[in-house]
Design a protein around this motif. Sequence first.
Motif, PDB file in Angstrom:
ATOM      1  N   LYS A  15     -61.216  -7.735  10.318  1.00 49.65           N
ATOM      2  CA  LYS A  15     -60.937  -9.146  10.593  1.00 49.65           C
ATOM      3  C   LYS A  15     -59.456  -9.380  10.833  1.00 49.65           C
ATOM      4  CE  LYS A  15     -61.559 -13.758   8.583  1.00 49.65           C
ATOM      5  NZ  LYS A  15     -62.078 -14.523   7.434  1.00 49.65           N
ATOM      6  N   VAL A  16     -58.611  -8.743  10.039  1.00 46.94           N
ATOM      7  CA  VAL A  16     -57.166  -8.970  10.146  1.00 46.94           C
ATOM      8  C   VAL A  16     -56.561  -8.204  11.310  1.00 46.94           C
ATOM      9  CG1 VAL A  16     -54.949  -8.709   8.974  1.00 46.94           C
ATOM     10  CG2 VAL A  16     -56.965  -9.463   7.686  1.00 46.94           C
ATOM     11  N   TYR A  17     -56.916  -6.940  11.460  1.00 45.93           N
ATOM     12  CA  TYR A  17     -56.245  -6.064  12.418  1.00 45.93           C
ATOM     13  C   TYR A  17     -57.049  -5.770  13.672  1.00 45.93           C
ATOM     14  CZ  TYR A  17     -53.252  -5.138   8.409  1.00 45.93           C
ATOM     15  OH  TYR A  17     -52.405  -5.278   7.353  1.00 45.93           O
ATOM     16  N   GLY A  18     -58.273  -6.285  13.746  1.00 49.48           N
ATOM     17  CA  GLY A  18     -59.138  -5.932  14.868  1.00 49.48           C
ATOM     18  C   GLY A  18     -58.661  -6.464  16.201  1.00 49.48           C
ATOM     19  N   ALA A  19     -59.226  -5.916  17.270  1.00 45.19           N
ATOM     20  CA  ALA A  19     -58.855  -6.303  18.631  1.00 45.19           C
ATOM     21  C   ALA A  19     -59.182  -7.765  18.893  1.00 45.19           C
ATOM     22  CB  ALA A  19     -59.589  -5.419  19.633  1.00 45.19           C
ATOM     23  N   ALA A  20     -58.374  -8.395  19.736  1.00 49.26           N
ATOM     24  CA  ALA A  20     -58.598  -9.780  20.134  1.00 49.26           C
ATOM     25  C   ALA A  20     -58.544  -9.873  21.650  1.00 49.26           C
ATOM     26  CB  ALA A  20     -57.544 -10.694  19.510  1.00 49.26           C
ATOM     27  N   GLY A  21     -59.360 -10.752  22.219  1.00 48.04           N
ATOM     28  CA  GLY A  21     -59.395 -10.921  23.656  1.00 48.04           C
ATOM     29  C   GLY A  21     -58.427 -11.964  24.168  1.00 48.04           C
ATOM     30  N   ARG A  22     -57.638 -12.527  23.271  1.00 43.72           N
ATOM     31  CA  ARG A  22     -56.617 -13.496  23.630  1.00 43.72           C
ATOM     32  C   ARG A  22     -55.358 -13.185  22.818  1.00 43.72           C
ATOM     33  NH1 ARG A  22     -58.360 -19.187  20.596  1.00 43.72           N
ATOM     34  NH2 ARG A  22     -58.360 -18.375  18.462  1.00 43.72           N
ATOM     35  N   PRO A  23     -54.226 -13.798  23.100  1.00 43.68           N
ATOM     36  CA  PRO A  23     -53.013 -13.515  22.322  1.00 43.68           C
ATOM     37  C   PRO A  23     -53.120 -14.123  20.917  1.00 43.68           C
ATOM     38  CG  PRO A  23     -52.458 -14.395  24.506  1.00 43.68           C
ATOM     39  CD  PRO A  23     -53.922 -14.642  24.287  1.00 43.68           C
ATOM     40  N   GLU A  24     -53.089 -13.269  19.919  1.00 45.69           N
ATOM     41  CA  GLU A  24     -53.187 -13.718  18.538  1.00 45.69           C
ATOM     42  C   GLU A  24     -52.049 -13.124  17.705  1.00 45.69           C
ATOM     43  OE1 GLU A  24     -56.938 -13.552  16.667  1.00 45.69           O
ATOM     44  OE2 GLU A  24     -58.023 -14.356  18.398  1.00 45.69           O
ATOM     45  N   LEU A  25     -51.841 -13.761  16.557  1.00 43.23           N
ATOM     46  CA  LEU A  25     -50.767 -13.347  15.642  1.00 43.23           C
ATOM     47  C   LEU A  25     -51.302 -13.360  14.230  1.00 43.23           C
ATOM     48  CD1 LEU A  25     -47.637 -12.801  15.301  1.00 43.23           C
ATOM     49  CD2 LEU A  25     -47.431 -15.278  14.907  1.00 43.23           C
ATOM     50  N   ARG A  26     -50.911 -12.354  13.454  1.00 41.31           N
ATOM     51  CA  ARG A  26     -51.167 -12.340  12.019  1.00 41.31           C
ATOM     52  C   ARG A  26     -49.813 -12.283  11.311  1.00 41.31           C
ATOM     53  NH1 ARG A  26     -55.147 -13.176  14.322  1.00 41.31           N
ATOM     54  NH2 ARG A  26     -57.086 -11.959  14.350  1.00 41.31           N
ATOM     55  N   VAL A  27     -49.657 -13.120  10.306  1.00 38.91           N
ATOM     56  CA  VAL A  27     -48.448 -13.097   9.477  1.00 38.91           C
ATOM     57  C   VAL A  27     -48.903 -12.812   8.055  1.00 38.91           C
ATOM     58  CG1 VAL A  27     -46.368 -14.315   8.773  1.00 38.91           C
ATOM     59  CG2 VAL A  27     -47.392 -14.811  11.003  1.00 38.91           C
ATOM     60  N   ILE A  28     -48.333 -11.776   7.452  1.00 42.02           N
ATOM     61  CA  ILE A  28     -48.867 -11.236   6.193  1.00 42.02           C
ATOM     62  C   ILE A  28     -47.773 -11.149   5.138  1.00 42.02           C
ATOM     63  CG2 ILE A  28     -50.074  -9.281   5.132  1.00 42.02           C
ATOM     64  CD1 ILE A  28     -50.968  -8.490   7.973  1.00 42.02           C
ATOM     65  N   THR A  29     -48.123 -11.558   3.923  1.00 43.27           N
ATOM     66  CA  THR A  29     -47.251 -11.338   2.775  1.00 43.27           C
ATOM     67  C   THR A  29     -48.122 -11.159   1.537  1.00 43.27           C
ATOM     68  OG1 THR A  29     -45.204 -12.113   1.719  1.00 43.27           O
ATOM     69  CG2 THR A  29     -46.917 -13.768   2.109  1.00 43.27           C
ATOM     70  N   CYS A  30     -47.523 -11.187   0.361  1.00 50.60           N
ATOM     71  CA  CYS A  30     -48.259 -10.950  -0.874  1.00 50.60           C
ATOM     72  C   CYS A  30     -48.860 -12.227  -1.433  1.00 50.60           C
ATOM     73  CB  CYS A  30     -47.346 -10.358  -1.932  1.00 50.60           C
ATOM     74  SG  CYS A  30     -46.561  -8.868  -1.390  1.00 50.60           S
ATOM     75  N   GLY A  31     -49.870 -12.082  -2.227  1.00 47.62           N
ATOM     76  CA  GLY A  31     -50.501 -13.227  -2.871  1.00 47.62           C
ATOM     77  C   GLY A  31     -51.660 -12.774  -3.732  1.00 47.62           C
ATOM     78  N   ALA A  45     -37.891 -10.502   8.400  1.00 45.03           N
ATOM     79  CA  ALA A  45     -39.304 -10.148   8.575  1.00 45.03           C
ATOM     80  C   ALA A  45     -39.402  -8.979   9.550  1.00 45.03           C
ATOM     81  CB  ALA A  45     -40.093 -11.348   9.086  1.00 45.03           C
ATOM     82  N   GLY A  46     -40.579  -8.408   9.663  1.00 45.54           N
ATOM     83  CA  GLY A  46     -40.761  -7.270  10.554  1.00 45.54           C
ATOM     84  C   GLY A  46     -42.019  -7.410  11.391  1.00 45.54           C
ATOM     85  N   TRP A  47     -42.056  -6.688  12.501  1.00 44.05           N
ATOM     86  CA  TRP A  47     -43.261  -6.661  13.333  1.00 44.05           C
ATOM     87  C   TRP A  47     -43.568  -5.218  13.681  1.00 44.05           C
ATOM     88  CZ3 TRP A  47     -43.755  -5.352  18.694  1.00 44.05           C
ATOM     89  CH2 TRP A  47     -42.555  -4.936  19.298  1.00 44.05           C
ATOM     90  N   TYR A  48     -44.845  -4.919  13.896  1.00 42.45           N
ATOM     91  CA  TYR A  48     -45.233  -3.542  14.201  1.00 42.45           C
ATOM     92  C   TYR A  48     -44.930  -3.265  15.663  1.00 42.45           C
ATOM     93  CZ  TYR A  48     -47.592   0.796  14.747  1.00 42.45           C
ATOM     94  OH  TYR A  48     -47.846   2.102  15.042  1.00 42.45           O
ATOM     95  N   GLU A  49     -43.837  -2.534  15.921  1.00 36.30           N
ATOM     96  CA  GLU A  49     -43.303  -2.421  17.273  1.00 36.30           C
ATOM     97  C   GLU A  49     -44.061  -1.452  18.168  1.00 36.30           C
ATOM     98  OE1 GLU A  49     -39.256  -1.233  17.223  1.00 36.30           O
ATOM     99  OE2 GLU A  49     -39.566   0.389  15.792  1.00 36.30           O
ATOM    100  N   ALA A  50     -44.985  -0.668  17.653  1.00 33.03           N
ATOM    101  CA  ALA A  50     -45.817   0.169  18.511  1.00 33.03           C
ATOM    102  C   ALA A  50     -47.138  -0.510  18.842  1.00 33.03           C
ATOM    103  CB  ALA A  50     -46.077   1.521  17.852  1.00 33.03           C
ATOM    104  N   GLY A  51     -47.330  -1.731  18.320  1.00 35.44           N
ATOM    105  CA  GLY A  51     -48.552  -2.470  18.587  1.00 35.44           C
ATOM    106  C   GLY A  51     -48.334  -3.563  19.618  1.00 35.44           C
ATOM    107  N   THR A  52     -49.168  -4.566  19.581  1.00 34.93           N
ATOM    108  CA  THR A  52     -49.100  -5.695  20.494  1.00 34.93           C
ATOM    109  C   THR A  52     -47.841  -6.517  20.227  1.00 34.93           C
ATOM    110  OG1 THR A  52     -51.511  -5.812  20.560  1.00 34.93           O
ATOM    111  CG2 THR A  52     -50.310  -7.785  21.225  1.00 34.93           C
ATOM    112  N   THR A  53     -47.149  -6.924  21.279  1.00 40.10           N
ATOM    113  CA  THR A  53     -46.014  -7.826  21.092  1.00 40.10           C
ATOM    114  C   THR A  53     -46.521  -9.262  21.047  1.00 40.10           C
ATOM    115  OG1 THR A  53     -45.546  -8.060  23.467  1.00 40.10           O
ATOM    116  CG2 THR A  53     -44.477  -6.233  22.297  1.00 40.10           C
ATOM    117  N   PRO A  54     -45.931 -10.116  20.229  1.00 44.48           N
ATOM    118  CA  PRO A  54     -46.409 -11.497  20.123  1.00 44.48           C
ATOM    119  C   PRO A  54     -46.379 -12.220  21.467  1.00 44.48           C
ATOM    120  CG  PRO A  54     -44.942 -10.977  18.296  1.00 44.48           C
ATOM    121  CD  PRO A  54     -44.857  -9.822  19.261  1.00 44.48           C
ATOM    122  N   GLY A  55     -47.539 -12.725  21.855  1.00 46.87           N
ATOM    123  CA  GLY A  55     -47.665 -13.435  23.120  1.00 46.87           C
ATOM    124  C   GLY A  55     -48.514 -12.710  24.136  1.00 46.87           C
TER     125      GLY A  55
END
Length: 216
Positions: free
Chosen positions: A177-193, A106-116
């Motif tokens: 909704k998916v990519y917007g800013a959050a005021g707490r630590p959040e995570l999105r996990v995305i795949t096809c469907g 899997a991959g994560w967007y490394e120039a964005g927020t780190t999980p946590g």
Amino acid sequence: MRRRFRRDGGPGNTAIAAVTALALCAGMWLLHDGTGTHAPPQPSAAQAHSGSGRHDTGGSAAPALPPSPPDRVRIPAIDVDAPLTGLGLTGTGSLDVPPAGRKNLAGWYEAGTTPGETGTAIVAGHVDNADGPAVFYSLGALDKGSTIEVDRRDGTVAVFAVDAVEVYDARDFPDAKVYGAAGRPELRVITCGGGYSRTTGYRGNVVVYAHLTGSR
């Protein structure tokens, strides 16, 4: 001017939405199989957000962690235990994807927020490849309350609880909704469907919404 990612998970996150829906979703296994009978599970209406708010499942978030790159993601309910690779942007300014040949990556967007840390962290992975199911094949089967764990390079494990699992047609992908800013630590996990067509591949995306509940 093209809008790009920002570290705070702000409006620049919308730049990747359309490409995520396309690049992850060729459905090479189902195309090769020729029947479409092995389509991955899709979330039920019961797993979607139940109200107008983004955080309607209750439960408070744990304190944010300092930034640290993630190395591994685990989702015990669907037997995911996968390394994470950093994802950048393509030459067109869109999110890159993990190599299709490595189905348990899997991959994560490394120039964005780190999980946590505070903000919206993005993890993406393939649902299948030409050889069969890939890392997030069963993502649509997750239930609210399921646990997602992310091993971080600083030695901590960020623990998230699933708030909702939703599926969207690519034409109606809710960028903010998916990519917007959050005021707490959040995570999105995305795949096809979103169903499958032999002509166009998967029609959309499954998105898991989760928030940080603890760490160890």
